[in-house]
Write an enzyme that holds these catalytic residues in place. Sequence first.
Site, PDB file in Angstrom:
ATOM      1  N   PHE A 123      30.473  19.791 -11.892  1.00 34.79           N
ATOM      2  CA  PHE A 123      29.235  20.563 -12.660  1.00 34.79           C
ATOM      3  C   PHE A 123      28.915  21.627 -11.415  1.00 34.79           C
ATOM      4  CE2 PHE A 123      26.719  23.070 -15.173  1.00 34.79           C
ATOM      5  CZ  PHE A 123      27.094  23.238 -15.825  1.00 34.79           C
ATOM      6  N   ASP A 194      27.455  10.978 -11.831  1.00 32.78           N
ATOM      7  CA  ASP A 194      26.892  11.935 -12.603  1.00 32.78           C
ATOM      8  C   ASP A 194      28.140  11.819 -14.059  1.00 32.78           C
ATOM      9  OD1 ASP A 194      26.344  14.310 -14.386  1.00 32.78           O
ATOM     10  OD2 ASP A 194      26.031  15.435 -12.892  1.00 32.78           O
ATOM     11  N   TYR A 219      21.122  15.649 -24.030  1.00 38.96           N
ATOM     12  CA  TYR A 219      21.079  16.743 -25.274  1.00 38.96           C
ATOM     13  C   TYR A 219      22.599  16.825 -25.438  1.00 38.96           C
ATOM     14  CZ  TYR A 219      22.283  19.473 -21.287  1.00 38.96           C
ATOM     15  OH  TYR A 219      22.554  20.068 -19.506  1.00 38.96           O
ATOM     16  N   LYS A 220      23.750  16.016 -24.198  1.00 40.32           N
ATOM     17  CA  LYS A 220      25.472  16.219 -25.160  1.00 40.32           C
ATOM     18  C   LYS A 220      25.470  14.796 -25.724  1.00 40.32           C
ATOM     19  CE  LYS A 220      26.290  18.583 -20.360  1.00 40.32           C
ATOM     20  NZ  LYS A 220      26.701  18.609 -19.453  1.00 40.32           N
ATOM     21  N   ARG A 366      37.641  24.356 -24.837  1.00 44.34           N
ATOM     22  CA  ARG A 366      37.304  23.027 -24.778  1.00 44.34           C
ATOM     23  C   ARG A 366      36.427  21.882 -26.557  1.00 44.34           C
ATOM     24  NH1 ARG A 366      31.895  21.443 -21.155  1.00 44.34           N
ATOM     25  NH2 ARG A 366      31.252  22.065 -22.234  1.00 44.34           N
TER      26      ARG A 366
HETATM   27  C1  LIG Z   1      25.393  19.355 -18.351  1.00 45.81           C
HETATM   28  C2  LIG Z   1      26.133  19.318 -16.872  1.00 45.81           C
HETATM   29  C3  LIG Z   1      24.349  19.604 -15.979  1.00 45.81           C
HETATM   30  C4  LIG Z   1      23.566  20.280 -17.072  1.00 45.81           C
HETATM   31  O1  LIG Z   1      21.773  20.192 -15.869  1.00 45.81           O
HETATM   32  P1  LIG Z   1      20.852  20.594 -16.530  1.00 45.81           P
HETATM   33  O2  LIG Z   1      19.932  20.612 -15.194  1.00 45.81           O
HETATM   34  O3  LIG Z   1      20.662  19.684 -17.515  1.00 45.81           O
HETATM   35  O4  LIG Z   1      21.516  22.602 -17.326  1.00 45.81           O
HETATM   36  C5  LIG Z   1      25.035  18.853 -14.651  1.00 45.81           C
HETATM   37  N1  LIG Z   1      25.360  18.403 -14.463  1.00 45.81           N
HETATM   38  C6  LIG Z   1      26.908  18.321 -14.545  1.00 45.81           C
HETATM   39  C7  LIG Z   1      27.895  17.424 -14.348  1.00 45.81           C
HETATM   40  C8  LIG Z   1      26.502  18.837 -16.507  1.00 45.81           C
HETATM   41  O5  LIG Z   1      27.513  18.163 -17.023  1.00 45.81           O
END
Ligand SMILES: *Cc1c(COP(=O)(O)O)cnc(C)c1O
Length: 407
Positions: A123, A194, A219-220, A366
């Site tokens: 990400f 992660d 939050y996911k 997705r």
């Molecule tokens: C959703 C996601 C994030 C989001 O980061 P935030 O700081 O919570 O906005 C970061 N890394 C990955 C791999 C994600 O899937």
Amino acid sequence: MSAATTTDRDSMDFAKTKALFHLPDGVIYLDGNSLGPLPRSAAARVTKAVTEEWGEMLITGWNKAGWMAQPAALGDRIGRLIGAPNGSVVLGDTLSIKVYQALASALEMRPDRKVILSDSGNFPTDLYMAEGLIRSLAQGHELRVVAPEEVAANINDKVAATMLTEVDYRTGRLHDMVSLTAKAHAAGALAIWDLAHSAGALPVDLTAAKADFAVGCTYKYLNSGPGGPAFIYVAPAHADTVRPALSGWLGHEAPFAFDLDYRPGHGIERMRVGTPPVLQMAALDASMDIWDRADIQAVRLKSIELTELFIELVERDCPGLTLASPRDPANRGSQVSFHFAEGYAAMQALIARGVIGDFRAPDVMRFGFTPLYIDEEDVRGAVRILADVVRNDLWDRPEYKTRARVT
Ligand SMILES: *Cc1c(COP(=O)(O)O)cnc(C)c1O
């Protein structure tokens, strides 16, 4: 892999868990991998935190309502889902911040090495945070980004840390955490994982994998609501020696001594930074009441059933969509993605018809599968509508082609 257990999915009653979530009428929600829905009990729990705690207790709520203890208490409950022992996970901040913290601590543990190894499926925020950290450190570190399938071959004695997301946010491709961590360790590197798309999606065993650091969001799949806090895990073997880069007062050994010098707190507590989000943690507390009773192995088996059915039906009924996710369920997380040239417009047309997934550039539609509240009937209903959208070009309208700020 995770499916090879003695658990069978009948150990959970998914009709019962579905009833514990609020899902708007007429909506099939296939985006719980991005923002989990509202647990029914969360509204009352948050209201209680607002009126009875904040309203009546005022500042005494930090002690009386246990606000200050929540980041570690909730961390322990998440720990059960990711193979982390009590006292090794703490909540706070956002995932981007937690990535930065884990990486900064890892780099400090390997001062002679300059390479951070990641992959192009990661990400972007994880990569961006690494770039910013490298710039601040100004010690000549390098972020090396390789193709996901080339990570293993690029682990060598220059690598300080691997920084990988277990489940690819775009395709759902699953990295082999056990073997990549072992490879990193054999080369003298540290492994940071992660778990953004893993926690609550599939069984993770950080202890067995010997991960050094892990981070993730709530939050996911964990349904803490928009803006819910992130979590960080530090392996117990490192927890009392890692040095926090973001040395905030709540990670201090004695925050209320108000010393002028920073001394890291005990174990995982040192990864706290500042004041925790109490109202957001109240929502997570309600969600964790559901997760505390969930069998993550059973969730995984059900998720595989749902994703397999979805792929089978889309490939049968939706011409023009090609699978972007690994075909073997053992190699994918709990989401399925398809390439479709008009993916953005098709997703908007789908959402207008009550089927909510999301779109990831350049052409990926997705869909997340979350057995706690998504069942086979939802999968069949979603594909019926998707087939209608693509067979009858229902996406081909100007209002579906204007990109919103959040896709
Ligand atoms: C959703 C996601 C994030 C989001 O980061 P935030 O700081 O919570 O906005 C970061 N890394 C990955 C791999 C994600 O899937």
